[in-house]
Design a protein around this motif. Structure first.
Motif, short mmCIF file in Angstrom:
data_model
loop_
_atom_site.label_atom_id
_atom_site.label_comp_id
_atom_site.label_asym_id
_atom_site.label_seq_id
_atom_site.Cartn_x
_atom_site.Cartn_y
_atom_site.Cartn_z
N ILE A 212 0.84 -1.20 0.00
CA ILE A 212 0.00 0.00 0.00
C ILE A 212 0.88 1.25 0.00
CG2 ILE A 212 -1.63 1.37 1.36
CD1 ILE A 212 -2.86 -1.27 2.32
N TYR A 213 1.94 1.22 0.81
CA TYR A 213 2.79 2.40 0.94
C TYR A 213 3.71 2.56 -0.27
CZ TYR A 213 6.32 5.52 2.92
OH TYR A 213 7.16 6.56 3.14
N ALA A 214 4.17 1.45 -0.83
CA ALA A 214 5.27 1.52 -1.80
C ALA A 214 4.83 1.45 -3.27
CB ALA A 214 6.29 0.42 -1.52
N VAL A 215 3.60 1.04 -3.55
CA VAL A 215 3.22 0.83 -4.95
C VAL A 215 2.99 2.13 -5.74
CG1 VAL A 215 0.71 0.57 -4.70
CG2 VAL A 215 1.92 -0.73 -6.45
N PRO A 216 2.60 3.25 -5.11
CA PRO A 216 2.29 4.43 -5.93
C PRO A 216 3.37 4.85 -6.95
CG PRO A 216 1.44 4.78 -3.76
CD PRO A 216 2.23 3.49 -3.71
N PRO A 217 4.67 4.86 -6.60
CA PRO A 217 5.64 5.29 -7.63
C PRO A 217 5.62 4.41 -8.87
CG PRO A 217 6.68 5.24 -5.48
CD PRO A 217 5.33 4.63 -5.31
N THR A 218 5.46 3.10 -8.69
CA THR A 218 5.42 2.22 -9.86
C THR A 218 4.24 2.59 -10.75
OG1 THR A 218 6.52 0.42 -8.72
CG2 THR A 218 5.18 -0.18 -10.61
N ILE A 219 3.08 2.84 -10.13
CA ILE A 219 1.90 3.21 -10.92
C ILE A 219 2.12 4.55 -11.63
CG2 ILE A 219 -0.55 3.82 -10.79
CD1 ILE A 219 -0.79 1.95 -8.39
N ARG A 220 2.57 5.53 -10.85
CA ARG A 220 2.76 6.87 -11.42
C ARG A 220 3.78 6.87 -12.56
NH1 ARG A 220 0.65 10.74 -7.57
NH2 ARG A 220 1.09 10.02 -5.48
N PHE A 221 4.91 6.21 -12.36
CA PHE A 221 5.97 6.25 -13.37
C PHE A 221 5.59 5.43 -14.60
CE2 PHE A 221 9.88 8.36 -11.76
CZ PHE A 221 9.36 8.82 -10.56
N THR A 222 4.81 4.36 -14.41
CA THR A 222 4.35 3.61 -15.58
C THR A 222 3.45 4.50 -16.43
OG1 THR A 222 4.41 1.54 -14.34
CG2 THR A 222 3.10 1.57 -16.34
N SER A 223 2.52 5.16 -15.76
CA SER A 223 1.60 6.06 -16.47
C SER A 223 2.37 7.17 -17.17
CB SER A 223 0.60 6.64 -15.47
OG SER A 223 -0.21 7.59 -16.09
N GLY A 263 10.56 4.15 -11.37
CA GLY A 263 9.45 3.97 -10.44
C GLY A 263 9.65 2.77 -9.55
N ILE A 264 10.13 1.66 -10.14
CA ILE A 264 10.35 0.45 -9.36
C ILE A 264 11.47 0.69 -8.33
CG2 ILE A 264 11.14 -1.94 -9.50
CD1 ILE A 264 9.73 -2.10 -12.22
N ASN A 265 12.47 1.45 -8.74
CA ASN A 265 13.55 1.81 -7.83
C ASN A 265 12.99 2.54 -6.60
OD1 ASN A 265 15.38 4.31 -7.07
ND2 ASN A 265 16.73 2.60 -7.52
N GLN A 266 12.11 3.49 -6.86
CA GLN A 266 11.51 4.24 -5.74
C GLN A 266 10.65 3.34 -4.88
OE1 GLN A 266 9.70 7.94 -5.89
NE2 GLN A 266 11.10 8.86 -7.37
N THR A 267 9.91 2.46 -5.53
CA THR A 267 9.07 1.52 -4.79
C THR A 267 9.94 0.68 -3.85
OG1 THR A 267 7.32 1.40 -6.43
CG2 THR A 267 7.63 -0.55 -5.06
N THR A 268 11.09 0.24 -4.35
CA THR A 268 11.99 -0.57 -3.53
C THR A 268 12.48 0.21 -2.31
OG1 THR A 268 12.72 -1.51 -5.61
CG2 THR A 268 13.99 -2.08 -3.67
N ILE A 315 22.77 -0.63 -1.76
CA ILE A 315 23.16 -1.63 -2.77
C ILE A 315 22.04 -1.78 -3.81
CG2 ILE A 315 23.67 -4.07 -3.15
CD1 ILE A 315 25.04 -4.03 -0.36
N ILE A 316 20.80 -1.96 -3.33
CA ILE A 316 19.69 -2.15 -4.28
C ILE A 316 19.50 -0.91 -5.15
CG2 ILE A 316 17.21 -2.57 -4.49
CD1 ILE A 316 17.36 -4.09 -1.84
N ASP A 317 19.58 0.25 -4.49
CA ASP A 317 19.34 1.51 -5.21
C ASP A 317 20.35 1.70 -6.35
OD1 ASP A 317 18.16 4.17 -5.53
OD2 ASP A 317 20.11 4.87 -4.83
#
Lengths: 333, 416
Positions: A212-223, A263-268, A315-317
């Motif tokens: 719930i907290y982390a998914v918005p960037p993936t949605i926004r950046f995909t759009s 977006g996925i990077n931000q979600t992570t 490391i992930i970033d």
């Protein structure tokens, strides 16, 4: 002379604009008038007092409480099913991380870092992971990694289709935007309660709270990524008889990929930030270590656990960012 | 205006080849007026009136024309004249408000989404001003795009794409990313992509406008060369009259969404329908576009070499001429006779005028532009014979008329 002419033109423009504006009562004026009338009635009926004349909070809260309970009961079997599936997935990933000997994990991470970023960062990654191990946090770190991997994968599975829909429909986008704002700014504790009611205590509700907290960037950046694809390229593709499906999978998504990656990077990163809060509903890993240290007022353990999260985050970033950047460069026209 | 369109259609009747694309009463209106019956509501209104009174933009105003097999039909106009909207409406990249676009007897506007996709795959190929290449793909995969969306297997489509890259002179560049190429090369890729599905109709939206002048000329020549081999039906959009006259079999000139004149390059230059068209033509060097064939006249007296000298004299007398051009049996230009030489032949009892024929001057080709014809025929006084590609005598032209047309400011008058 020229200045005079320009001045005259400007005044004419202003006069014109004023005249157009005054053509009829605008919507804003009507709304403002409505509010004024409403306040007038309130003051007339209840008189001017300091406390608010109405209080609906108890009714609304009770209505929501009962609603959530009803959903928990009515949809119980469905939640159990979902919970079971996520748990199995989580255990599978966690086992993979924990069964792999630590040197293998470190060498794997080092190689990945070398290929995507460079040897200096690779060296940092080795030192950071070794430090985590020395801190006695290896198992916690692997459990956190499993939580992150599952949360991010589920976020991608949910987020990209929603992002695609919001790129295609302006109406859907208009509804979605405030919802995403809410998901990112609503205090996490607010949705921890219903999540616990639906899924119980443990890693599974933690994964849902994290999503719930982390998914918005993936949605926004995909759009955003899909909307940013050059209309000239889309038009050219369509002119050759491309179906909407082909357009999405062969043109729009590949061209939006670098943006989606960001977006996925931000979600992570946001998922990592959520780990300590998620431990309140029973998530294990580094978050739990930090939370336990907090409960026992042990700043030393808290700092070590915190550093563990920071190392994983860096490391992930870097690795995901470098990958996204290389994709971006490949696409530059 | 309607007169000009009728003239254009009269001409098209004489153009060989069947009608490939037929556009009838095509309208495109952006804004609230699009929901009404545009033929009625917008009748007789100008673009400005539609904008002010109906708060709508009139992009295409009752456009009709036919394009024939093998023809290069150029649509020309300034920016905002609706030419790019027109070419997009032809395959519904922009949905027209009303009208018909008939390609091979099928009205594209009546097709379902699936049928339209199929028509775009089979019938047309399009080239864009800003190339519209897919940046995430290699050159060869860009060219193969049209075949890929049709589901052609990878090996087959890449073989076909490689073949077309050879045609446009880009062999060796197959595996580069499209972004690594210069503008001119990118447009060659765009052209190869449009040709890959072997469409009957090529739609070209200002394909060379974004290129620098030298590359543009190369690409124009390349297109002419390809068209000589392919005989595609081309609809070519441009804002450049020089390009239009160089490439076009016929030109349609657009203004405010309507076609103001349709005709061959020469007709447009010689008889601009109105001041708007005349404005365009000012910048073009008429003498390098108008051909001898356009201003020549038919020969007053034309004789065959087999003619009896006495008959020839009679023919000269009838016209009051001193000399006449003579052709061989198949109409091939032989030379000319003078009154004196013919009389001599008659006096010496020749059966034909053959011995009286002399070649005073070399004939000029009807397809030559008048500038080149003049430099070739400069030293010859009087009438110059005009022949076609097969050497057949088709008419004659006065040297001074050539000179007048080349050097004077007067408009070119068509010969009779």
């Amino acid at each position: 002379m020229a200045v005079m002419t320009r001045l005259k033109e400007t005044t004419a423009e202003i006069r014109e604009a004023t005249r157009n504006g005054a053509a009829g009562p605008s919507k804003a004026m009507l709304v403002l008038g409505g509010f004024l009338a409403f306040f007038l009635v309130m003051v007339l009926v209840w008189g001017p007092r300091t406390e608010f004349p109405l209080d609906w909070s108890r009714g609304i809260s009770r209505w929501i409480n009962e609603g959530v309970e009803a959903i928990t009961v009515a949809w119980g079997p469905v939640f159990d099913l979902v919970s079971d599936a996520v748990l199995r997935f989580l255990l599978w990933i966690e086992t993979a991380f924990l069964w792999t000997p630590w040197p293998v994990v470190i060498v794997g991470a080092a190689l990945l870092a070398w290929i995507t970023v460079g040897w200096k960062f690779s060296a940092f990654a080795v030192v950071a992971l070794l430090t985590t191990g020395v801190f006695g946090l290896w198992e916690s770190a692997m459990e956190t990694m499993a939580l992150i991997v599952v949360s991010v994968i589920l976020s991608i599975v949910v987020g990209i289709p929603i992002g695609v829909l919001s790129a295609r429909s302006n109406n859907f986008d208009a509804v979605l935007k405030p919802l995403l704002d809410g998901m990112q700014t609503m205090p996490s504790f607010v949705y921890l309660v219903p999540v616990v009611m639906f899924f119980g205590i443990g890693n599974v509700p933690a994964v849902f709270a994290t999503i719930i907290y982390a998914v918005p960037p993936t949605i926004r950046f995909t759009s955003l990524g899909i909307r940013e694809v050059s209309p000239q390229v889309v038009e050219a593709a369509r002119s050759f008889g491309t179906t909407p499906r082909q357009l999405l999978f062969k043109v729009q998504l590949p061209m939006a990929l670098p943006t989606i990656m960001a977006g996925i990077n931000q979600t992570t990163m946001m998922a990592l930030a959520m780990m300590v809060i998620a431990s309140l509903v029973g998530a294990g890993g580094l978050g739990e270590d930090v939370q336990r240290a907090l409960a026992r007022a042990r700043p030393g353990e808290a700092l070590l656990g915190g550093l563990g999260i920071v190392f994983l985050a860096i490391i992930i970033d870097r690795i995901t960012q470098a990958w996204a950047k290389s994709r971006q460069e490949a696409l530059r026209m | 205006m309607s007169q000009a369109i009728e003239d254009g259609q009269k001409l098209s009747a004489s153009t060989n080849g069947q009608v490939r694309v037929s556009v009838r009463g095509l309208w495109k209106v952006f804004g609230p007026a699009a929901d009404s019956d545009v033929g009625e509501t917008l009748k007789g209104k100008t673009k400005d009136e539609v904008q002010d009174e109906l708060d709508s933009v009139l992009a295409l105003h009752d456009v009709s024309f036919d394009v024939h097999q093998g023809e290069t039909f150029v649509v020309m106009g300034l920016s905002g004249s609706g030419k790019s909207t027109l070419v997009r409406c032809l395959i519904r990249l922009i949905e027209p408000t009303t009208g018909q676009v008939i390609i091979d007897g099928e009205d594209l506007l009546s097709l379902t989404e699936e049928e339209l996709t199929e028509a775009r795959r089979q019938k047309t190929g399009m080239v864009f001003q800003y190339f519209g290449l897919l940046p995430h793909r290699t050159v060869i995969d860009n060219v193969a795009w049209g075949l890929e969306v049709q589901g052609v297997p990878r090996e087959d489509r890449r073989a076909r794409a490689a073949e077309l890259l050879r045609v446009v002179g880009l062999d060796g560049w197959e595996e580069y990313h499209a972004s690594a190429l210069s503008g001119g090369m990118q447009q060659r890729v765009g052209l190869a992509r449009a040709l890959a599905c072997d469409p009957e109709i090529l739609l070209m939206d200002e394909p060379f406008s974004a290129l620098d002048p030298l590359i543009r000329r190369d690409m124009q020549d390349e297109l002419i060369r390809l068209q000589e081999q392919m005989h595609k039906t081309i609809i070519f959009i441009t804002h450049d009259l020089a390009e239009a006259t160089k490439l076009g079999s016929r030109i349609a000139i657009m203004r405010d969404g309507a076609i103001v004149q349709i005709g061959t390059p020469e007709e447009i230059l010689a008889n601009p329908a109105d001041d708007y068209v005349a404005d365009f033509t000012q910048d073009v060097r008429t003498c390098s576009i108008v051909t001898v064939g356009y201003i020549m006249e038919s020969c007053a007296v034309q004789l065959s070499v087999a003619t009896n000298p006495n008959d020839a004299l009679a023919a000269l007398d009838a016209d009051g001429a001193d000399r006449a051009f003579v052709a061989l049996a198949e109409g091939v230009y032989a030379g000319e006779i003078t009154r004196a030489a013919t009389r001599q032949a008659a006096d010496s009892g020749d059966a034909t005028i053959e011995r009286a024929v002399s070649r005073r001057c070399e004939p000029v080709l009807a397809s030559l532009c008048i500038e080149d014809a003049l430099s070739q025929a400069w030293s010859n006084d009087g009438w110059i014979p005009v022949v076609d590609e097969g050497g057949r005598l088709v008419g004659n032209v006065e040297r001074d008329a050539l000179a007048r047309t080349v050097f004077s400011e007067e408009r070119v008058e068509a010969g009779v």
